[in-house]
Design an enzyme around this catalytic site. Structure first.
Site, mmCIF file in Angstrom:
data_model
loop_
_atom_site.group_PDB
_atom_site.id
_atom_site.type_symbol
_atom_site.label_atom_id
_atom_site.label_comp_id
_atom_site.label_asym_id
_atom_site.label_seq_id
_atom_site.Cartn_x
_atom_site.Cartn_y
_atom_site.Cartn_z
ATOM 1 C CG HIS A 17 -9.391 1.183 5.031
ATOM 2 N ND1 HIS A 17 -9.359 0.272 6.216
ATOM 3 C CD2 HIS A 17 -9.977 0.284 4.008
ATOM 4 C CE1 HIS A 17 -10.034 -0.846 5.992
ATOM 5 N NE2 HIS A 17 -10.484 -0.880 4.623
ATOM 6 C CG ASP A 27 -13.081 -0.541 1.142
ATOM 7 O OD1 ASP A 27 -12.185 -1.023 1.956
ATOM 8 O OD2 ASP A 27 -14.257 -0.954 1.228
ATOM 9 C CG HIS A 33 -14.258 0.148 6.703
ATOM 10 N ND1 HIS A 33 -14.506 0.964 5.352
ATOM 11 C CD2 HIS A 33 -13.419 -1.094 6.464
ATOM 12 C CE1 HIS A 33 -13.668 0.192 4.299
ATOM 13 N NE2 HIS A 33 -13.309 -1.000 4.871
ATOM 14 N NE ARG A 37 -13.635 -5.922 0.465
ATOM 15 C CZ ARG A 37 -13.000 -4.802 0.646
ATOM 16 N NH1 ARG A 37 -12.659 -4.034 1.624
ATOM 17 N NH2 ARG A 37 -12.216 -4.515 -0.421
HETATM 18 C C1 SIN Z 1 -12.392 -4.421 5.125
HETATM 19 O O1 SIN Z 1 -11.583 -3.569 5.506
HETATM 20 O O2 SIN Z 1 -12.906 -4.500 4.219
HETATM 21 C C2 SIN Z 1 -12.650 -5.362 6.316
HETATM 22 C C3 SIN Z 1 -13.671 -5.014 7.302
HETATM 23 C C4 SIN Z 1 -13.992 -5.906 8.228
HETATM 24 O O3 SIN Z 1 -13.438 -6.998 8.135
HETATM 25 O O4 SIN Z 1 -14.409 -5.701 9.279
#
Ligand code: SIN
Length: 279
Positions: free
Chosen positions: A101, A103, A255, A270
């Protein structure tokens, strides 16, 4: 104020670079922030090792690169609404972000970039994959690029591929808006506002169809794009260590958090930075 120059070490052919020689816990000169931002534009995702960032420092660092915003479905940590825990504990089976995805593309103005810092990671496993969406776009045929130029992707926060990956976090940290449905429409190919390059901008987690077409009509082309956009040669893989920090550009990279550490814990924090309306 001046900071010493840092070293940029690419980690793969397609995208991703580790930056060495920067202490992010110190005050950064404007020139250093500018150079880090340029490295992000050049490499799409950048990584730092062994950073000691309290939540205060983490937030003040994020604010050097943009405006920190709250994640729509999960509450921030105490005193820091803009910082969320991305945690998978020993007894949990589902990991947050375990689907390709960009974000929150179901927002009208999806985040420009995301910062993720590792607090506690398993000895092995729990890596994150990234994929270069400029390359994904540029390697499509001219005809398909022409077709995509006229299409807009519809993103929904309720697509099961993504919503099941946040269930555990909503159970423990869900915000008041945790079950709200958010839908937004964006060009299937967006032009990066800083680099001027075109990037494929649909993603398996959130894109449910093309505007003006049914989900059934959209599905075959979307499925082709979902598979194409994560071809191994467009990706890099980052192995986390405690204190490592990643910053990725959601406008041109996707990612995927790998869920391969059953029985062990992984604790990350995050912050997302406000973006603009994709064009
Ligand atoms: C996310 O999608 O923000 C998580 C990425 C991760 O935990 O590596």
């Amino acid at each position: 104020m001046r900071n010493a120059p840092f070293e940029v070490r690419p980690i793969a052919g397609a995208l991703g670079a580790e930056l060495h020689g920067v202490d992010l816990a110190r005050d950064l000169a404007d020139a250093t922030v500018g150079a880090i931002r340029q490295a992000l534009l050049d490499h799409l995702v950048i990584f730092f090792r062994d950073q000691e960032l309290s939540p205060e420092r983490f937030l003040s660092l994020a604010r050097r690169f943009g405006t920190a915003i709250e994640y729509p479905f999960v509450k921030g940590i105490d005193g820091f609404p803009e910082i969320i825990n991305v945690t998978k504990l020993e007894h949990e089976t589902i990991n947050f972000g375990g689907v390709w995805h960009s974000d929150t593309t179901y927002l009208e103005e999806p985040p420009m970039a995301t910062l993720l810092v590792a607090r506690e990671v398993p000895d092995a496993g729990g890596d994150t994959l990234f994929a270069n969406q400029y390359l994904a776009y540029e390697t499509l045929s001219e005809k398909l690029r022409g077709l995509l130029a006229g299409l807009r992707g519809v993103s929904s926060s309720a697509k099961a591929d993504a919503s099941r990956t946040r269930e555990d976090r909503i159970r423990t940290d869900g915000s008041a808006a945790a079950r709200k449905l958010l839908v937004a429409e964006h060009p299937a190919v967006r032009t990066h506002p800083e680099t001027g390059r075109k990037a494929l901008y649909v993603n398996r987690a959130h894109t449910v169809g093309f505007a003006g077409m049914t989900e059934e009509e959209s599905a075959p082309l979307l499925e082709y794009l979902f598979r194409h956009q994560i071809r191994p040669e467009f990706t890099c893989r980052f192995r986390w260590t405690a204190g490592a920090l990643a910053i990725w550009d959601n406008r041109c990279a996707q990612h995927y958090a790998v869920n391969d550490y059953a029985g062990r814990r992984r604790i990350m924090q995050r912050i997302t930075l406000a973006g603009d309306r994709p064009n």
